[in-house]
Design an enzyme around this catalytic site. Sequence first.
Site, mmCIF file in Angstrom:
data_model
loop_
_atom_site.group_PDB
_atom_site.id
_atom_site.type_symbol
_atom_site.label_atom_id
_atom_site.label_comp_id
_atom_site.label_asym_id
_atom_site.label_seq_id
_atom_site.Cartn_x
_atom_site.Cartn_y
_atom_site.Cartn_z
ATOM 1 N N CYS A 51 1.213 -1.722 -0.003
ATOM 2 C CA CYS A 51 0.178 0.021 0.224
ATOM 3 C C CYS A 51 0.836 1.267 -0.014
ATOM 4 C CB CYS A 51 -0.549 0.064 1.306
ATOM 5 S SG CYS A 51 -2.321 -0.944 1.424
ATOM 6 N N GLU A 53 0.779 3.755 1.639
ATOM 7 C CA GLU A 53 1.168 4.065 3.439
ATOM 8 C C GLU A 53 2.413 3.417 3.250
ATOM 9 O OE1 GLU A 53 -1.888 3.597 2.454
ATOM 10 O OE2 GLU A 53 -3.599 3.725 3.305
ATOM 11 N N CYS A 86 -6.398 0.477 4.684
ATOM 12 C CA CYS A 86 -6.780 -0.439 4.903
ATOM 13 C C CYS A 86 -6.222 -0.082 6.772
ATOM 14 C CB CYS A 86 -6.175 -0.912 4.179
ATOM 15 S SG CYS A 86 -4.178 -1.538 4.659
ATOM 16 N N CYS A 89 -2.778 -0.971 7.227
ATOM 17 C CA CYS A 89 -1.419 0.199 7.537
ATOM 18 C C CYS A 89 -1.808 1.290 8.833
ATOM 19 C CB CYS A 89 -1.974 0.637 5.856
ATOM 20 S SG CYS A 89 -1.003 0.827 4.180
HETATM 21 N N1 THU Z 1 -4.307 0.338 -1.372
HETATM 22 C C1 THU Z 1 -3.153 1.694 -0.404
HETATM 23 O O1 THU Z 1 -2.452 1.406 -1.165
HETATM 24 N N2 THU Z 1 -3.799 2.178 0.817
HETATM 25 C C2 THU Z 1 -5.307 1.850 1.769
HETATM 26 O O2 THU Z 1 -4.302 2.016 2.421
HETATM 27 C C3 THU Z 1 -5.866 0.824 0.626
HETATM 28 C C4 THU Z 1 -5.376 -0.022 -0.541
HETATM 29 C C5 THU Z 1 -3.562 0.135 -2.684
HETATM 30 C C6 THU Z 1 -3.542 -1.718 -2.368
HETATM 31 C C7 THU Z 1 -4.113 -2.171 -3.965
HETATM 32 O O3 THU Z 1 -2.808 -1.973 -4.586
HETATM 33 C C8 THU Z 1 -5.092 -1.206 -3.975
HETATM 34 O O4 THU Z 1 -5.224 -0.274 -3.252
HETATM 35 C C9 THU Z 1 -6.901 -1.623 -3.860
HETATM 36 O O5 THU Z 1 -6.975 -2.281 -2.712
#
Ligand code: THU
Length: 130
Positions: A51, A53, A86, A89
């Site tokens: 992710c 973050e 998420c 994170c």
């Molecule tokens: N994702 C993030 O980068 N940060 C989050 O807090 C939520 C999800 C990304 C993970 C994945 O590459 C995409 O968003 C869809 O879940």
Amino acid sequence: MDKLYEKALESFHHSYSPYSHFAVGASILLKDGTIVGGTNIENASYGLSNCAERSALFAVYSLGYKKDDILSMMVLANTPKPVSPCGACRQVMHELLPERADIILTNLKRDMKIVKANELLPYAFTDSDL
Ligand code: THU
């Protein structure tokens, strides 16, 4: 705030998300004025994706900065409301960000919600639980 937004937006555009097509950008402001960005980086083996973050936080620590050097963090996605980080994170942010740091959640319309790591993850698992 504008510079933090610019970096989060730049990182959002750097997203490697060919599977979800959901781009996320993050930026972190340090006490010395440096702003470090991070984006989500996916993989054909989906579970290996990272992710935005965590990319940003790991970059800050990899550059040699510590928790106390961090002032605030911003997370941006193309969501109707400010993006919601998420669970994984939230756990990492809780450990690697100072308690006092502002976490600014935003979107492409510049709606903003400002929270602290404790609000994002109350009753977090910490080193004191080990
Ligand atoms: N994702 C993030 O980068 N940060 C989050 O807090 C939520 C999800 C990304 C993970 C994945 O590459 C995409 O968003 C869809 O879940």
